[in-house]
Design a protein around this motif. Structure first.
Motif, mmCIF file in Angstrom:
data_model
loop_
_atom_site.group_PDB
_atom_site.id
_atom_site.type_symbol
_atom_site.label_atom_id
_atom_site.label_comp_id
_atom_site.label_asym_id
_atom_site.label_seq_id
_atom_site.Cartn_x
_atom_site.Cartn_y
_atom_site.Cartn_z
ATOM 1 N N ARG A 41 0.676 -0.847 -0.207
ATOM 2 C CA ARG A 41 -0.137 0.311 -0.022
ATOM 3 C C ARG A 41 0.583 1.562 -0.059
ATOM 4 O O ARG A 41 1.880 1.702 0.743
ATOM 5 C CB ARG A 41 -0.676 -0.084 1.181
ATOM 6 N N GLN A 42 0.266 2.586 -0.115
ATOM 7 C CA GLN A 42 0.657 4.047 -0.455
ATOM 8 C C GLN A 42 0.340 3.795 1.100
ATOM 9 O O GLN A 42 -0.718 4.034 1.662
ATOM 10 C CB GLN A 42 -0.054 4.703 -1.315
ATOM 11 N N MET A 43 2.050 4.437 1.592
ATOM 12 C CA MET A 43 1.492 5.683 2.757
ATOM 13 C C MET A 43 2.333 6.902 3.037
ATOM 14 O O MET A 43 3.444 7.248 2.558
ATOM 15 C CB MET A 43 2.886 5.267 3.999
ATOM 16 N N PHE A 44 0.881 7.516 3.205
ATOM 17 C CA PHE A 44 1.091 9.215 2.887
ATOM 18 C C PHE A 44 1.477 9.377 4.466
ATOM 19 O O PHE A 44 1.092 9.220 5.463
ATOM 20 C CB PHE A 44 -0.107 9.740 2.365
ATOM 21 N N VAL A 45 2.058 10.640 4.941
ATOM 22 C CA VAL A 45 2.421 11.391 5.950
ATOM 23 C C VAL A 45 2.274 12.889 5.600
ATOM 24 O O VAL A 45 2.725 13.366 4.377
ATOM 25 C CB VAL A 45 3.705 10.961 6.672
ATOM 26 N N ALA A 52 5.089 19.110 10.059
ATOM 27 C CA ALA A 52 5.694 18.285 8.723
ATOM 28 C C ALA A 52 7.290 18.460 8.866
ATOM 29 O O ALA A 52 7.744 17.753 7.822
ATOM 30 C CB ALA A 52 5.623 20.132 7.791
ATOM 31 N N SER A 53 8.446 19.104 9.490
ATOM 32 C CA SER A 53 9.406 18.424 9.095
ATOM 33 C C SER A 53 9.798 17.108 10.055
ATOM 34 O O SER A 53 10.873 16.036 9.266
ATOM 35 C CB SER A 53 10.283 18.972 10.517
ATOM 36 N N ASN A 54 9.344 16.863 11.287
ATOM 37 C CA ASN A 54 8.423 15.336 11.529
ATOM 38 C C ASN A 54 7.940 14.373 10.961
ATOM 39 O O ASN A 54 9.252 13.067 10.098
ATOM 40 C CB ASN A 54 7.644 15.290 12.608
ATOM 41 N N ALA A 55 7.157 14.893 9.820
ATOM 42 C CA ALA A 55 7.283 13.664 8.691
ATOM 43 C C ALA A 55 7.487 13.635 7.924
ATOM 44 O O ALA A 55 8.123 12.883 7.369
ATOM 45 C CB ALA A 55 5.713 14.719 7.893
ATOM 46 N N THR A 60 11.415 9.766 5.045
ATOM 47 C CA THR A 60 12.939 9.642 4.739
ATOM 48 C C THR A 60 13.682 8.146 5.648
ATOM 49 O O THR A 60 13.804 7.023 4.686
ATOM 50 C CB THR A 60 13.514 10.984 4.978
ATOM 51 N N ASP A 61 12.968 8.536 6.847
ATOM 52 C CA ASP A 61 13.552 6.821 7.487
ATOM 53 C C ASP A 61 12.691 5.673 7.110
ATOM 54 O O ASP A 61 13.604 4.218 7.184
ATOM 55 C CB ASP A 61 12.817 7.217 9.193
ATOM 56 N N LEU A 62 11.522 5.883 7.056
ATOM 57 C CA LEU A 62 11.138 4.672 6.507
ATOM 58 C C LEU A 62 11.419 4.121 5.086
ATOM 59 O O LEU A 62 11.203 2.822 4.842
ATOM 60 C CB LEU A 62 9.162 4.770 6.936
ATOM 61 N N SER A 63 11.370 5.081 3.993
ATOM 62 C CA SER A 63 11.342 4.650 2.937
ATOM 63 C C SER A 63 12.698 4.514 2.432
ATOM 64 O O SER A 63 13.127 3.463 1.285
ATOM 65 C CB SER A 63 10.618 5.788 1.613
ATOM 66 N N LYS A 64 13.425 4.694 3.246
ATOM 67 C CA LYS A 64 14.958 4.474 3.018
ATOM 68 C C LYS A 64 15.420 3.783 3.843
ATOM 69 O O LYS A 64 15.736 2.472 3.478
ATOM 70 C CB LYS A 64 15.613 6.450 2.949
ATOM 71 N N PHE A 74 9.253 0.653 1.375
ATOM 72 C CA PHE A 74 7.663 0.802 2.183
ATOM 73 C C PHE A 74 7.186 1.767 0.880
ATOM 74 O O PHE A 74 8.521 2.534 -0.069
ATOM 75 C CB PHE A 74 8.045 1.581 2.582
ATOM 76 N N LYS A 75 5.895 2.101 -0.093
ATOM 77 C CA LYS A 75 6.062 2.514 -0.292
ATOM 78 C C LYS A 75 5.898 4.166 0.136
ATOM 79 O O LYS A 75 4.002 4.879 0.561
ATOM 80 C CB LYS A 75 5.256 2.904 -1.473
ATOM 81 N N GLY A 76 7.009 4.787 0.941
ATOM 82 C CA GLY A 76 6.119 6.029 1.562
ATOM 83 C C GLY A 76 6.216 7.856 1.065
ATOM 84 O O GLY A 76 6.709 7.301 0.238
ATOM 85 N N MET A 77 5.514 8.525 1.194
ATOM 86 C CA MET A 77 5.374 9.748 0.357
ATOM 87 C C MET A 77 4.689 10.903 1.541
ATOM 88 O O MET A 77 3.576 11.035 2.499
ATOM 89 C CB MET A 77 4.159 9.734 -1.042
ATOM 90 N N CYS A 78 5.974 11.958 2.085
ATOM 91 C CA CYS A 78 5.261 13.599 2.499
ATOM 92 C C CYS A 78 4.190 13.792 1.125
ATOM 93 O O CYS A 78 5.923 14.737 0.897
ATOM 94 C CB CYS A 78 6.585 13.538 3.456
ATOM 95 N N LEU A 79 3.336 14.785 1.976
ATOM 96 C CA LEU A 79 2.938 15.799 0.845
ATOM 97 C C LEU A 79 3.099 17.032 0.953
ATOM 98 O O LEU A 79 3.240 18.253 0.855
ATOM 99 C CB LEU A 79 1.339 15.260 1.370
ATOM 100 N N ASN A 80 4.107 16.966 2.224
ATOM 101 C CA ASN A 80 4.783 18.584 3.072
ATOM 102 C C ASN A 80 5.943 18.349 1.149
ATOM 103 O O ASN A 80 6.697 19.942 2.294
ATOM 104 C CB ASN A 80 5.587 18.543 4.189
#
Length: 187
Positions: A41-45, A52-55, A60-64, A74-80
């Motif tokens: 699944r895609q994971m957005f935050v 925003a900085s924490n997101a 970054t930690d999750l996806s890398k 992991f398929k992560g994306m930060c919307l910030n």
């Protein structure tokens, strides 16, 4: 100003908050992310200000870092992170649309969407969570200790027993690190 007294007081309150973190809820949050990872699944935050900085740090930690230790990423994306997109959305629509309009492009039923907020009442986060829930996206809110809209809306909530912005943001980042390091350290 007595800096030593301030530091002592700040740390005592911070330690009290850390000791009050809901360990069972954090373990459940880790399981939610594990299931989403298994199902690809895609994971957005996202968040505002310090959140925003924490997101950004979390994704970054999750996806890398976490992805480096797993059999698939992991398929992560930060919307910030999409500044030109955010400013275009804010300018052409409204600031409260900066996250929901991004979700409209990418989010699908079954995906995860986590918001970080101290107040829990930011209009752009509330609007995005409402849209996500309507579309079958699983919503998560990490919020401060005041009653708030996000705590009432999200499917899964961790509300911290604190209202001080710095301490709440510190604790939220700690929770985000626990989620990531559960995978990095293969707990």
């Amino acid at each position: 100003m007595d800096s030593n007294a301030f530091i002592k007081d700040y740390l005592e309150k911070h330690q009290k908050l850390i000791h009050s973190l809901p360990q069972a809820k954090i373990a459940e949050l880790i399981s939610i992310y594990e299931k989403a990872w298994q199902e690809e699944r895609q994971m957005f935050v996202c968040g505002n200000g310090g959140s925003a900085s924490n997101a950004s740090h979390f994704i970054t930690d999750l996806s890398k870092a976490a992805s480096d230790k797993m059999s698939k990423p992991f398929k992560g994306m930060c919307l910030n992170e999409h500044m030109s997109w955010i400013t275009a959305l804010g300018n052409d629509y409204a600031y409260e649309d900066i996250f929901v309009r991004q979700l409209m492009n990418f989010a699908q039923a079954g995906d995860l969407f986590m918001v970080l907020s101290v107040s829990g009442n930011s209009p752009n986060l509330v609007k995005a969570v409402k849209w996500a829930k309507d579309k079958g996206v699983y919503t998560i809110a990490l919020v401060g200790g005041k009653p708030c809209q996000l705590a009432d809306l999200a499917d899964f909530v961790i509300a911290l027993e604190e209202t001080h912005y710095g301490r709440v943001e510190d604790a939220q980042m700690g929770i985000c690190h626990m989620v990531c390091y559960a995978f990095i350290e293969k707990v």
